[in-house]
Design a protein around this motif. Structure first.
Motif, mmCIF file in Angstrom:
data_model
loop_
_atom_site.group_PDB
_atom_site.id
_atom_site.type_symbol
_atom_site.label_atom_id
_atom_site.label_comp_id
_atom_site.label_asym_id
_atom_site.label_seq_id
_atom_site.Cartn_x
_atom_site.Cartn_y
_atom_site.Cartn_z
ATOM 1 N N UNK A 5 0.842 -1.190 0.000
ATOM 2 C CA UNK A 5 0.000 0.000 0.000
ATOM 3 C C UNK A 5 0.884 1.249 0.000
ATOM 4 N N UNK A 6 0.500 2.237 -0.776
ATOM 5 C CA UNK A 6 1.269 3.481 -0.817
ATOM 6 C C UNK A 6 1.047 4.311 0.433
ATOM 7 N N UNK A 7 -0.126 4.165 1.052
ATOM 8 C CA UNK A 7 -0.434 4.907 2.275
ATOM 9 C C UNK A 7 -1.274 4.005 3.169
ATOM 10 N N UNK A 8 -1.257 4.257 4.471
ATOM 11 C CA UNK A 8 -2.037 3.404 5.381
ATOM 12 C C UNK A 8 -3.510 3.398 5.007
ATOM 13 N N UNK A 9 -4.126 2.236 5.165
ATOM 14 C CA UNK A 9 -5.538 2.087 4.845
ATOM 15 C C UNK A 9 -6.393 2.406 6.063
ATOM 16 N N UNK A 52 -7.061 -5.419 3.685
ATOM 17 C CA UNK A 52 -6.980 -5.644 5.126
ATOM 18 C C UNK A 52 -5.678 -6.335 5.506
ATOM 19 N N UNK A 53 -4.893 -5.652 6.314
ATOM 20 C CA UNK A 53 -3.639 -6.248 6.780
ATOM 21 C C UNK A 53 -3.902 -7.448 7.682
ATOM 22 N N UNK A 109 -0.648 -6.935 0.954
ATOM 23 C CA UNK A 109 -1.632 -5.920 1.324
ATOM 24 C C UNK A 109 -1.627 -4.895 0.194
ATOM 25 N N UNK A 110 -2.763 -4.754 -0.466
ATOM 26 C CA UNK A 110 -2.830 -3.867 -1.630
ATOM 27 C C UNK A 110 -4.279 -3.531 -1.923
#
Length: 268
Positions: free
Chosen positions: A41-45, A110-111, A128-129
């Motif tokens: 992921x480029x930024x936290x979800x 979802x991590x 995670x993506x």
């Protein structure tokens, strides 16, 4: 992990394994967690689906055979080649579909879910993506499976090879109707028709099939089914007695377009 055609979520260049990390030629680096997955992921979800108990219940439901007819229906429609489970959750579907000769990978926002998936299926690469920005090389996949989760058809078309296959699973009106009633939720309405509108803009529909059956659930399994779905998130499970629960799902099978996919993402 080293043979999966991951691409860098920052620059799009190929990622290769270097020790305990994935590294691209621009030297963007992503560490592989001890469970075996990588966070791309480029930024936290801010996803709401980080409840491990939800995914634990879902895994128990899968292992009880609740979705076995669905697994068979999907397996019968898989082409040869690389398989991507987009929205893989805790990995049960992909774990059931895997074959020794078939390369595959799973991604989910979802991590918590991906961590569970990687811990249970050590031989399958997970990341995670976001399905809106898949960290996979263009044309790398022969098939994308997307079960009961949001979809991004432009991204699916991009990562599929020309003529590749998309298998999209959508809930019908009676899907988990008994559980929805317990939770005070209305039945699903026009999910398949609404999904098909977006699906058909980029994919040629080759099959539309309904998989519908009843599962006799004891009290424990019924309680797990109640807890496995986001529609009951945060609610206390009622005292569930034995009940018959309906599985009612439409399988949409489509063929990816030739050439470059549309630039605009279509999300349903």
């Amino acid at each position: 992990m080293s043979e999966t055609p991951w691409s860098c979520p920052i620059c799009g260049l190929p990622l290769s394994r270097r020790g305990d990390s994935l590294l691209c030629p621009s030297r963007h680096c992503f560490d592989v967690a001890r469970q075996g997955y990588v966070n791309l992921l480029r930024r936290p979800s801010d996803t709401l689906y980080e409840d491990r108990s939800l995914f634990a219940a879902r895994r128990a439901v899968w292992r009880a055979g609740f979705f076995d007819p669905v697994i068979r229906a999907v397996r019968e429609r898989l082409p040869d080649g690389f398989l991507l489970d987009a929205g893989c959750g805790e990995g049960s579907l992909l774990g059931a579909l895997r074959e020794e000769s078939r390369p595959c990978a799973g991604v989910d926002l979802s991590r918590a879910a991906v961590r569970m998936a990687a811990s249970a299926y050590r031989d399958i690469p997970f990341a995670v993506a976001d399905v809106c920005s898949l960290p996979l090389a263009a044309g790398a996949a022969a098939c994308v499976v997307n079960m009961l989760t949001p979809a991004n058809y432009a991204e699916f078309a991009r990562v599929l090879r020309p003529g590749g296959r998309l298998i999209k699973l959508v809930p019908n009106a009676q899907h988990l109707a008994q559980i929805r009633s317990l939770a005070g939720k209305a039945p699903y309405t026009r999910e398949a028709e609404t999904t098909l509108e977006g699906f058909s803009r980029l994919f040629r529909l080759t099959e539309r099939t309904c998989v519908r059956y009843e599962v006799e659930c004891g009290a424990e399994l019924a309680s797990l089914v109640f807890r496995m779905t986001p529609l009951t998130a945060g609610e206390t499970a009622p005292a569930c007695g034995p009940m018959c629960v309906t599985v009612d799902i439409t399988l949409l099978v489509g063929e990816a377009p030739d050439g470059e996919s549309a630039a605009a993402a279509i999300v349903v």
